[in-house]
Write a protein that holds these residues in place. Structure first.
Motif, PDB file in Angstrom:
ATOM      1  N   LYS A   7       0.820  -1.199   0.000  1.00  0.00           N
ATOM      2  CA  LYS A   7       0.000   0.000   0.000  1.00  0.00           C
ATOM      3  C   LYS A   7       0.854   1.248   0.000  1.00  0.00           C
ATOM      4  N   ILE A  10       2.728   2.015  -3.263  1.00  0.00           N
ATOM      5  CA  ILE A  10       1.901   2.480  -4.389  1.00  0.00           C
ATOM      6  C   ILE A  10       1.436   3.907  -4.135  1.00  0.00           C
ATOM      7  N   LEU A  18      -6.066   3.485  -6.700  1.00  0.00           N
ATOM      8  CA  LEU A  18      -7.417   2.952  -6.461  1.00  0.00           C
ATOM      9  C   LEU A  18      -8.047   3.550  -5.212  1.00  0.00           C
ATOM     10  N   GLN A  19      -7.227   3.627  -4.132  1.00  0.00           N
ATOM     11  CA  GLN A  19      -7.764   4.147  -2.872  1.00  0.00           C
ATOM     12  C   GLN A  19      -8.246   5.578  -3.046  1.00  0.00           C
ATOM     13  N   VAL A  22     -11.541   5.563  -4.860  1.00  0.00           N
ATOM     14  CA  VAL A  22     -12.660   5.163  -3.997  1.00  0.00           C
ATOM     15  C   VAL A  22     -13.018   6.305  -3.068  1.00  0.00           C
ATOM     16  N   ARG A  23     -11.973   6.892  -2.499  1.00  0.00           N
ATOM     17  CA  ARG A  23     -12.218   8.000  -1.569  1.00  0.00           C
ATOM     18  C   ARG A  23     -12.914   9.150  -2.300  1.00  0.00           C
ATOM     19  N   ARG A  26     -16.465   8.537  -2.872  1.00  0.00           N
ATOM     20  CA  ARG A  26     -17.236   8.683  -1.626  1.00  0.00           C
ATOM     21  C   ARG A  26     -17.419  10.151  -1.258  1.00  0.00           C
ATOM     22  N   GLU A  32     -21.622  12.164  -8.516  1.00  0.00           N
ATOM     23  CA  GLU A  32     -20.772  10.992  -8.709  1.00  0.00           C
ATOM     24  C   GLU A  32     -20.464  10.782 -10.199  1.00  0.00           C
ATOM     25  N   CYS A  60      -6.624  -1.266 -12.855  1.00  0.00           N
ATOM     26  CA  CYS A  60      -7.171  -1.611 -11.551  1.00  0.00           C
ATOM     27  C   CYS A  60      -8.366  -0.710 -11.228  1.00  0.00           C
ATOM     28  N   THR A  63     -11.355  -1.670 -13.232  1.00  0.00           N
ATOM     29  CA  THR A  63     -12.058  -2.842 -12.713  1.00  0.00           C
ATOM     30  C   THR A  63     -13.065  -2.421 -11.656  1.00  0.00           C
ATOM     31  N   TYR A  64     -12.642  -1.462 -10.847  1.00  0.00           N
ATOM     32  CA  TYR A  64     -13.543  -0.975  -9.806  1.00  0.00           C
ATOM     33  C   TYR A  64     -14.754  -0.277 -10.433  1.00  0.00           C
ATOM     34  N   MET A  67     -17.347  -2.524 -11.788  1.00  0.00           N
ATOM     35  CA  MET A  67     -18.258  -3.080 -10.795  1.00  0.00           C
ATOM     36  C   MET A  67     -19.387  -2.099 -10.488  1.00  0.00           C
TER      37      MET A  67
ATOM     38  N   GLN B  16     -18.507  -8.597  -7.129  1.00  0.00           N
ATOM     39  CA  GLN B  16     -19.333  -9.503  -7.931  1.00  0.00           C
ATOM     40  C   GLN B  16     -18.441 -10.508  -8.625  1.00  0.00           C
ATOM     41  N   PHE B 104     -11.798  -0.634  -0.108  1.00  0.00           N
ATOM     42  CA  PHE B 104     -10.501  -0.074  -0.494  1.00  0.00           C
ATOM     43  C   PHE B 104      -9.534  -1.105  -1.036  1.00  0.00           C
ATOM     44  N   PHE B 106     -10.469  -3.909  -2.819  1.00  0.00           N
ATOM     45  CA  PHE B 106     -11.388  -4.861  -3.461  1.00  0.00           C
ATOM     46  C   PHE B 106     -10.651  -5.901  -4.272  1.00  0.00           C
TER      47      PHE B 106
END
Lengths: 1129, 157
Positions: A7, A10, A18-19, A22-23, A26, A32, A60, A63-64, A67, B16, B104, B106
């Motif tokens: 972690k 990166i 990625l983090q 995501v953050r 959120r 969004e 990466c 991919t998120y 989803m 998923q 975070f 995933f």
């Protein structure tokens, strides 16, 4: 630890990993989509860079986003790039992205084959592992084909980690590329004995899944699996093995015996509920869904395994506090119920307890179970419990579910389990008090059904319905209950139709004419209006008997006062009916004022009883010999009346498409008279097979029911109080009744009297064991196709007082073929097959003549028009050797008179010699139909014109110069009593299908004083059989023909044919133009040829016919016709 | 097993995994439908429901729903076991796992799932073995990353 380091490193590297993404998402909850679109732009930039680390990070993130539901298919190529990175870190991300985003239609998958192959053979086991995992998600048939060998090699890899993955993925490969199964199977089998338990369990998994698809191929592995089953302690593996045996046992019964011991041990010893559940489940699934013919053999497994054991174990599951176990226990229980109802029934208490469960899905499961558990004995008890639940239930969905279940349970298999219909009616009435149910129509249809079919209950039902109508305000009180007002539809109809049972018809009439009724839905109002008229008729009848005529006039006045409300209705149906009836009542009032007695005539408007009729009942009606169908039962209708009916109606047949009870009108007197006549005829008729006394009693239930004490109990007091649950009392009464009956029965048995139980049909007593002791108090009229007894009655429903009987002339005793078209609703047609002895003198039969001038009473005419539907009497019949005789009749009154007197007999013969017309290309496509015209009336028939509506396939050959719709003149005239034959040639293109052609015959009927033009419609039926020519064949030629391999095979089973074998052969020869080639014992080969030269070969056995023909369609049709021939006998 | 879904109480999809090939549109439709159905169920209800021709087995852990679709002949209880085993694995790996861990990381959650299930079948029933495999793969990643980092972007260290 390791994770933290990764972690951290990166984090330092990129602007947004990625983090961060995501953050960010959120933090941008409001916009969004906007945030993500900027992120995707960034990602696109990142993907353009050469740095693989940046690309991997971008993939990466994609991919998120994938989803979250965003389309990332545009980056498929970048994913492949990352997959092919040499670094495990990136490779891992690449494969993950691929497994999430790729599917079979992703085109870049093609590019991955070599990369995957390289990874599979990588020295690093994790590279290989990652590739295998990814492949399992996106394997395509192409990839499977190309990589099958590589994966197969991996199955023998030194590392168990790789071996187990390779074994598991082989299953996916087999699915995509089945050809790989055969070469890979030996190795897969080896893996069953792999030293590593993981690999072993993977192999079991794969073989189990394969075996579920095709168990036959895996039988040889049974001993191996048996060893595994007894030695393994891994529940995961055991479950799979048991599943596998579940699939194998039906194929190998001996396996079942061997399995009993280990299975029983497992059931007893295991603490794992999943394993226990699997054992119980498999054992029963096994029985219930036998995949292969060895059904009876597979029973071994469960027969020797006592169901009690399983049921007891399931009881433990159901009693468990865990909802999941409870649910599964009930689920498994319902499977056992199908095969062992008794062992489940003893746990009724437990199932009923489940109805109290908090979980709705458990309650629904329990309800399902109850449906299968009811018997005559416990029905009342179970329904009582359910009624309690209905009251307690929260939420309308569950309550509605309960309601439908109660009705389902009670009405299943024609009310098989109901012994007391008064109880059932009161249950239905109680159900109407449910708040806000949607199922008013369901209750209503049950009420109607029961009232119509259970004659003995009508009096009670009417009383109940009258109460309902009286308290209609309770049902319609608030808008929420609108669904339930459907019940009033049934109530009004029942009260009207069976108004003779009403105690106080006047009160009900008033209830039905209340102003509040106008707030009901239109269709209900319409029924109210119509049935108010019926009630009015009943009331008038009772009041006219009195000396004081004012009461009757007051009733009319009431109608006249109230009906205008309905005349104003916005609903057309209501308006129409109301204004019609209003005028009628006004007219009646006028008559009343002149002191004319009208009640009789008014009630004749609605006379006649409804009777249920099975859809195919008519076909099974044997017309007793000697029954004179030629004679008029009633006076024929006057011509002026009938002329307004369109001749077109002849083809407007009404054929029932469903088995709902038909409503027919029967004159009771006439019916009784006919019944008497029929009995006499039957007694004299040696050909008539008498029905057993018990089955005849079914229809005479009325006297029998009177012996049942419960009917006579005065129930009026509690029933008049709405809102009071009253079904309970019937439970008690029923108990008493049963006890009484039991006592009576014992008495009878002691005296050894052979008398039958009074007035009850046998049908309902077919329940097993002690069930038989409970006889229903009321009899349901069951109308199914399998009830020949009914047809005896129904035949007289058709032949009504007002019927116009149609003369039918038959030349053979052969039963009617299926091709006949008989409108079930027809009241005016019937046919009479005569015995062969009558063949000869049939022509000399004189039809009985009736004067058409006899007057008919007007009211009778009305009476007829109310319920009698215009019949379309036209039917055909297949008869005789190679001749097909068609019966023609018409139900139209206008023509009727004439038809009744003029008999027409049509025959047609196939042209047997194809070389009759030499050099004609249409050889074998011509059929000659010879028609015998016979005049059975007293008038002279002339100018006959025969015309047929050509179809694409079949055409009537007409002289040159005439149009395709012109008729052919019959070249003769017919004086009374004379018959003559005319021949018509048809061109038939294809003979593989049966054909029906419509046609008309027009002719002039000449009397001394007048002549009328008449028309007669008919149908010509070309069966496939009629295209066959009896052709002898020698056995060697026959054998050659069979060997040639040109013929298609088909077969048919002859059910319920119990005639000597030679009769069977004779019938096929006679009716279907076959010749016997060879006969050995109860097996014979037969041969025939079609006019177009198709060979038809039969191998006839007592129960089945195997057939071969070079034209499968023709064969199918011929077989159908043969089958029909035998189904008639 | 046909597929596995992880979603939050708010209906947000967290993970998923599809073991049957379906197009994205169909996947989305199924997900939406199932999330709605499962969330609508009351907490006291049992974990199974019949849906189309499949059986759905779900279980709630804290704010996360784990939801699996299995075929008619499959064993519901063992599927519950699989879900539980997966949760245990996550728990061991992350050290008392919470929803945020899965959000975070995933990809890690996927890696663990892939080590545990393959093509919809359980490939490793031993928790120890799964964790060992994951740890080793992570170690491999770690040393490679470090080497790679120093090579690609020395200024960052």
């Amino acid at each position: 630890m390791a994770l933290k380091i990764v972690k951290g490193s990166i984090d330092r590297m990129f602007d947004k990993n990625l983090q961060d993404l995501v953050r960010g998402i959120r933090n941008h909850k409001e916009d969004e989509a906007k945030y993500i679109s900027t992120c995707i732009d960034e990602i696109k930039q990142e993907l353009k860079q050469d740095n693989i680390a940046v690309k991997a990070n971008a993939v990466c993130k994609l991919t998120y986003l994938q989803m979250l539901g965003y389309d990332v298919s545009w980056a498929a190529f970048n994913i492949v790039e990352v997959m092919s990175s040499s670094k495990f870190t990136y490779k891992r991300i690449g494969y993950l992205a691929a497994s999430q985003c790729f599917h079979e239609s992703t085109d870049v998958i093609m590019l991955t084959t070599n990369q995957i192959r390289k990874d599979l053979s990588s020295p690093n086991q994790y590279d290989t592992g990652v590739a295998l995992t990814g492949l399992s998600c996106f394997v395509t048939p192409d990839l499977a084909r190309d990589l099958a060998n590589d994966i197969m090699t991996l199955m023998s890899h030194t590392k168990p980690y790789i071996r187990k993955k390779a074994v598991l993925i082989m299953y996916k490969v087999f699915l995509k590329y089945p050809e790989s199964l055969r070469p890979a199977f030996p190795r897969l089998k080896e893996k069953l004995e792999d030293p590593d338990p993981g690999v072993q369990s993977a192999a079991v998994n794969v073989i189990c899944e394969l075996a579920r698809r095709n168990p036959k191929n895996y039988l040889s592995l049974a001993p191996l699996f048996f060893k595994l089953m007894t030695s393994s302690t891994n529940n995961w593996v055991l479950i799979k093995i048991i599943k596998l045996f579940g699939a194998l046992t039906p194929l190998e019964p001996r396996l079942g015996k061997k399995l009993i011991e280990p299975l029983t041990n497992l059931i007893h010893s295991t603490s794992a509920m999943s394993l226990l559940y699997e054992c119980v489940n498999t054992v029963y699934i096994d029985v219930n869904t036998p995949p292969l013919p060895s059904l009876s053999l597979s029973l071994c497994l469960y027969l020797s395994l006592p169901p009690q054991l399983c049921v007891q174990k399931l009881r433990i599951l159901i009693e468990d506090s865990d909802q999941n176990l409870k649910y599964l226990g009930l689920l498994a229980m319902s499977k056992i119920l199908k095969t062992h109802p008794k062992s489940v029934q003893s746990h009724k208490d437990l199932i009923l307890q489940c109805l109290d469960d908090k979980d709705e899905s458990i309650r629904l499961r329990a309800l399902d179970l109850l449906y299968g558990m009811v018997s005559k004995k416990n029905l009342m008890e179970i329904v009582k419990k359910l009624m309690l639940h209905v009251d307690k239930a929260e939420g309308t969905t569950y309550r509605d579910e309960l309601l439908t279940k109660i009705i389902d349970i009670c009405s299943q298999s024609n009310y098989q389990y109901i012994t007391n219909f008064e109880w059932y009616i009161s249950i239905l009435v109680e159900l109407t008090r449910l708040e806000g149910t949607r199922h008013g129509h369901l209750i209503a249809s049950q009420m109607l059904d029961v009232a119509i079919r259970v004659k003995a209950i009508r009096g009670f039902a009417v009383a109940q319905m009258a109460t309902l109508l009286d308290n209609a305000h309770l049902l319609t009180g608030n808008m929420q209950r609108m669904g339930i007002c459907e019940v009033l539809y049934a109530a009004a109809w029942i009260c009207g139709e069976f108004s003779e049972h009403l105690e106080n018809p006047m009160q009900t009439l008033e209830a039905m004419l209340r102003p509040k009724v106008a707030t009901l839905p239109g269709h209900i109002q319409a029924v109210y209006v119509q049935n108010a008229a019926k009630l009015f008729a009943t009331v008038l009848k009772s009041q006219e008997g009195n000396t004081d005529s004012t009461a009757a006039q007051e009733t009319s006045q009431l109608m006249i006062d109230r009906l205008p409300l309905f005349v104003q209705s916005a609903n057309l149906e209501v308006q129409e009916r109301a204004s019609c009836i209003l005028q009628l009542v006004k007219y009646i009032q006028k008559l009343q004022q002149k002191d004319v007695e009208v009640a009789e005539e008014v009630s004749a408007l609605f006379a006649g009883e409804l009777n249920p009729v099975a859809p195919k009942a008519q076909k099974k009606v044997p017309v007793p010999e000697g029954l004179d169908l030629d004679s008029w039962i009633n006076e024929p209708p006057s011509e002026s009346e009938s002329e307004d009916e369109q001749p077109k109606a002849i083809f407007a047949k009404e054929e029932p498409k469903h088995s709902r009870p038909r409503r027919e009108e029967v004159d009771e007197k006439e019916l009784a008279k006919r019944r008497e006549a029929r009995k006499q005829e039957q007694a004299n008729n040696p050909f008539y097979i008498k029905a057993s006394p018990s089955s005849q009693k079914v229809y005479q239930e009325a006297p029998g029911v009177e012996h049942i004490p419960v009917v006579q109990i005065d129930l009026s007091v509690p029933l008049k109080v709405p809102g009071l649950p009253m079904s309970d009392q019937y439970v008690k009464l029923e108990e008493e009744r049963r006890q009484k009956e039991r006592a009576e029965k014992k008495k009878k048995e002691k005296k050894k009297r052979k008398e039958k139980r009074s007035g009850r049909g046998k049908k309902h007593d077919s329940g097993p064991e002690s069930e038989e002791d409970i006889t229903p108090a009321h009899q349901v009229d069951i109308v199914t196709e399998e009830m020949p007894e009914w047809s005896i009655i129904t035949s007289y429903i058709f032949i009504k007082t007002k019927s116009y009987c149609v003369t039918v002339h038959v030349c053979s005793s052969r039963p009617l073929a299926d091709s006949e078209k008989l409108p079930v609703r027809s009241h005016r047609a019937a046919e009479a097959p005569k015995s062969p002895t009558e063949d000869g003198d049939a022509t000399s039969q004189e039809p009985k003549k009736k004067s058409s001038k006899e007057k008919r009473e007007k009211k009778k005419d009305k009476d007829r028009d109310r319920k009698v539907r215009i019949s379309t009497g036209l039917f055909l019949c297949l008869l005789g050797n190679h001749s097909h005789l068609i019966l023609v009749s018409s139900g139209l009154p206008g023509i009727n008179k004439c038809i009744q007197k003029s008999k027409l007999v049509f025959c047609f013969l196939p042209l047997t010699k194809v070389y009759d017309i030499q050099g004609n290309l249409q050889d074998g496509s011509q059929v000659v139909v010879s028609v015998i015209f016979e005049n059975k009336c007293d008038s002279f028939l002339k100018s006959m014109e025969f015309n047929v509506l050509d179809s694409l396939n079949s055409k009537l050959q007409r002289p040159e110069g005439s149009g395709p719709h012109d008729g052919l003149t019959v070249p003769f005239q017919l004086p009374p009593g004379v018959s003559n034959e005319a021949r018509f040639v048809f061109t038939v293109q294809s003979i593989i299908m049966p054909q029906k052609l419509k046609g008309t015959l027009t002719f002039i009927v000449k009397n001394e004083d007048s002549s009328t033009h008449e028309k007669l419609d008919f149908k010509l039926h070309f069966t496939c059989t009629s295209y066959l020519i009896t052709t002898p064949c020698y056995s060697d030629a026959f054998a050659k023909l069979l060997e040639s391999g040109d013929l298609k095979c088909s077969s048919v089973r002859l059910e319920g044919v119990n005639m000597p074998f030679h009769h069977l052969l004779a019938r096929i020869c006679f009716h279907h133009h076959f010749s016997v080639v060879e006969r050995i014992d109860s097996c014979a080969s037969m041969y025939s040829r079609s006019i177009q030269g198709h060979h038809v070969c039969l191998l006839v056995k007592t129960v089945s016919i195997d057939a071969k023909c070079d034209e499968p369609t023709l064969l199918g049709n011929v077989l159908d016709e043969i089958k029909q021939t035998f189904s008639q006998c | 097993m046909q597929f596995m879904l992880l979603f939050s109480r708010q209906g947000k999809l967290r993970l998923q995994k599809w073991y049957v090939p379906l197009c994205d549109k169909e996947k989305k439709k199924i997900t939406r439908e199932l999330v709605q159905t499962v969330l609508a169920r009351k907490p006291k209800m049992c974990s199974f429901l019949e849906w189309r021709d499949l059986k759905i087995v779900y279980k709630r852990y804290a704010s996360l729903y784990f939801c699996c679709a299995i075929e008619d002949q499959d064993n519901e209880l063992i599927t519950l076991e699989i879900i539980h085993r997966y949760v245990e694995l996550l728990d061991k790996y992350f050290g008392s796992v919470c929803e945020l861990d899965i959000i975070f990381n995933f990809e890690k959650a996927y890696f663990i799932l892939d080590e545990f299930l393959l093509g919809g079948e359980a490939q490793e029933t031993s928790k120890k073995n799964v964790l060992k495999a994951i740890e080793q793969a992570d170690l491999l990643q770690e040393c490679k990353t470090e080497k790679h980092e120093s090579f690609v972007n020395p200024s960052c260290i």
